[in-house]
Design a protein around this motif. Structure first.
Motif, short mmCIF file in Angstrom:
data_model
loop_
_atom_site.label_atom_id
_atom_site.label_comp_id
_atom_site.label_asym_id
_atom_site.label_seq_id
_atom_site.Cartn_x
_atom_site.Cartn_y
_atom_site.Cartn_z
N PHE A 163 2.24 -12.49 1.10
CA PHE A 163 2.45 -11.28 1.90
C PHE A 163 3.23 -10.24 1.11
CE2 PHE A 163 5.16 -8.73 4.70
CZ PHE A 163 4.20 -8.11 5.48
N ALA A 164 4.30 -10.68 0.41
CA ALA A 164 5.14 -9.75 -0.36
C ALA A 164 4.33 -9.06 -1.44
CB ALA A 164 6.32 -10.51 -0.97
N VAL A 165 3.51 -9.82 -2.16
CA VAL A 165 2.73 -9.25 -3.26
C VAL A 165 1.69 -8.26 -2.73
CG1 VAL A 165 1.08 -9.76 -5.10
CG2 VAL A 165 3.07 -11.25 -4.77
N LEU A 166 0.97 -8.66 -1.68
CA LEU A 166 -0.06 -7.78 -1.12
C LEU A 166 0.56 -6.51 -0.53
CD1 LEU A 166 -2.37 -10.36 0.69
CD2 LEU A 166 -2.91 -9.08 -1.38
N ALA A 167 1.65 -6.68 0.21
CA ALA A 167 2.28 -5.54 0.87
C ALA A 167 2.86 -4.56 -0.13
CB ALA A 167 3.37 -6.03 1.83
N MET A 168 3.60 -5.06 -1.11
CA MET A 168 4.25 -4.16 -2.07
C MET A 168 3.24 -3.50 -3.00
SD MET A 168 7.04 -2.74 -2.79
CE MET A 168 8.12 -3.71 -1.72
N THR A 169 2.21 -4.24 -3.39
CA THR A 169 1.19 -3.67 -4.27
C THR A 169 0.50 -2.48 -3.61
OG1 THR A 169 0.80 -5.80 -5.35
CG2 THR A 169 -0.93 -4.14 -5.55
N ASN A 170 0.12 -2.66 -2.36
CA ASN A 170 -0.57 -1.58 -1.66
C ASN A 170 0.37 -0.47 -1.25
OD1 ASN A 170 -3.57 -2.36 -1.24
ND2 ASN A 170 -2.47 -4.25 -0.80
N ALA A 171 1.66 -0.80 -1.07
CA ALA A 171 2.65 0.24 -0.77
C ALA A 171 2.83 1.17 -1.97
CB ALA A 171 3.99 -0.41 -0.40
N VAL A 172 2.88 0.61 -3.17
CA VAL A 172 2.99 1.43 -4.38
C VAL A 172 1.73 2.28 -4.53
CG1 VAL A 172 3.20 1.41 -6.89
CG2 VAL A 172 4.54 -0.20 -5.52
N ILE A 272 11.47 3.39 -0.77
CA ILE A 272 10.52 4.49 -0.62
C ILE A 272 9.09 3.96 -0.51
CG2 ILE A 272 9.96 4.97 -3.06
CD1 ILE A 272 10.85 7.56 -0.38
N TYR A 273 8.79 2.85 -1.22
CA TYR A 273 7.46 2.22 -1.08
C TYR A 273 7.25 1.77 0.36
CZ TYR A 273 7.89 1.58 -6.21
OH TYR A 273 8.06 1.75 -7.57
#
Length: 334
Positions: A163-172, A272-273
């Motif tokens: 979840f962390a990887v998917l969420a942060m990647t798409n947030a960036v 900010i992401y």
């Protein structure tokens, strides 16, 4: 771990130079084949950006991979950790490249479908979660800042990491919407984490995490590469990073933070992401629930501020300063 400030500076400057040279070389090549398309529903002030070369994130990926690995080999660190981070970083970059290639070069409006993109991201994320949980000496434990303890998440660790990887990647990826925004914010976040990794041994004496040179060199190399790219990406941008760059940035930052065992601090340093992603989620959810009403004038939230009358440069600088303040807050939480 025996790394010195001079090693950090060497890796940073080398990554910066490689990124500057690489970006300068790729701009005329990309200009011929990879001109940016601007959405019809986008801001009118952005129409002038049509045709600006995209996919420039290639130079960021190359500079970071080269200097992150060389720094680890020459100056100390765990090569396995560095390679794992680089594989995730490059893996997401490849996904972005495929999407950009279809959209920008082959002129397919959608690029990868949402299912295709999410499926590929899921594969990389799951592979990273499973491998790291078994490879790391910390196993399924997560460091909790302030409390200064490790908590074993057990089987839920895999869900947490994916979840962390998917969420942060798409947030960036969502943050990459203005000239210099994603590259500048990410550079600041990476400098913070490089600083945290460099002083990891000191924090360890107070019961905190154990810093590693490999993560430090990846972060500082990525910071240098982002700033090198920013030379050409600042307003008015001569090149965009595209999904090639933004997905790689997100995947690399979150993977390195997880390996460094400071993944929860990414929510603070990279706030900010989170805000950018939440603005989209809230906008879409509210729009559906109210059958057409909006919370923001436009999402992601950086476009909302533009529509409120802020110049693009003002929005970017304010977001940079906000990120710097968040990184200071994260530092005091360690």
């Amino acid at each position: 771990m025996n790394i010195h400030a001079i090693h950090i500076i060497i890796v940073f400057l080398a990554a910066f130079v490689i990124s500057v040279i690489g970006t300068k070389i790729e701009i005329p090549i990309l200009r011929e084949k990879a001109g940016q398309n601007i959405r019809e529903e986008g801001l009118k002030s952005h129409y002038s950006k049509a045709g600006t070369p995209s996919m420039g994130g290639i130079s960021i990926i190359i500079a970071t991979c080269i200097m992150g690995f060389i720094g680890t080999v020459l100056f100390g660190g765990t090569i396995g950790d560095e390679l794992l981070i680089i594989l995730v970083f490059a893996g997401f970059g490849i996904i972005g490249f495929i999407d950009d290639y279809r959209k920008v070069i082959r002129k397919q409006n959608e690029g990868l479908t949402a299912k295709q993109k999410f499926g590929l991201q899921m594969i990389v994320s799951i592979a990273f979660a499973v491998f790291f949980a078994h490879y790391s000496s910390f196993g399924t434990e997560v460091f909790i800042p302030i409390a200064d303890i490790f908590v074993d998440f057990g089987i839920w660790y895999y869900v947490f990491v994916v979840f962390a990887v998917l969420a942060m990647t798409n947030a960036v990826n969502l943050t990459d919407g203005l000239d210099g925004l994603a590259s500048g914010v990410t550079a600041i976040v990476c400098v913070f984490f490089a600083f945290a990794g460099f002083f990891g041994g000191a924090f360890c004496r107070f019961g905190g995490f154990i810093g590693e040179a490999s993560e430090t060199f990846f972060f500082i190399a990525l910071a240098g590469a982002c700033l090198g790219f920013l030379v050409f990406n600042r307003h008015p941008a001569k090149v965009f990073m595209g999904d090639t760059g933004s997905l790689a940035l997100g995947g690399g930052v979150v993977a390195a933070a997880i390996v460094l065992k400071l993944e929860l601090l990414l929510l603070v340093a990279g706030l900010i992401y989170v805000i950018e992603a939440l603005s989209v989620v809230l906008q879409v959810s509210y729009f559906k629930l109210t059958h057409g009403k909006r919370i923001f004038k436009m999402a992601p939230i950086h476009h909302h501020f533009e529509m409120c009358g802020w110049s693009e440069v003002k929005v970017v600088i304010i977001f940079w300063l906000f990120t710097f303040a968040c990184c200071l807050a994260a530092f005091f939480m360690i």
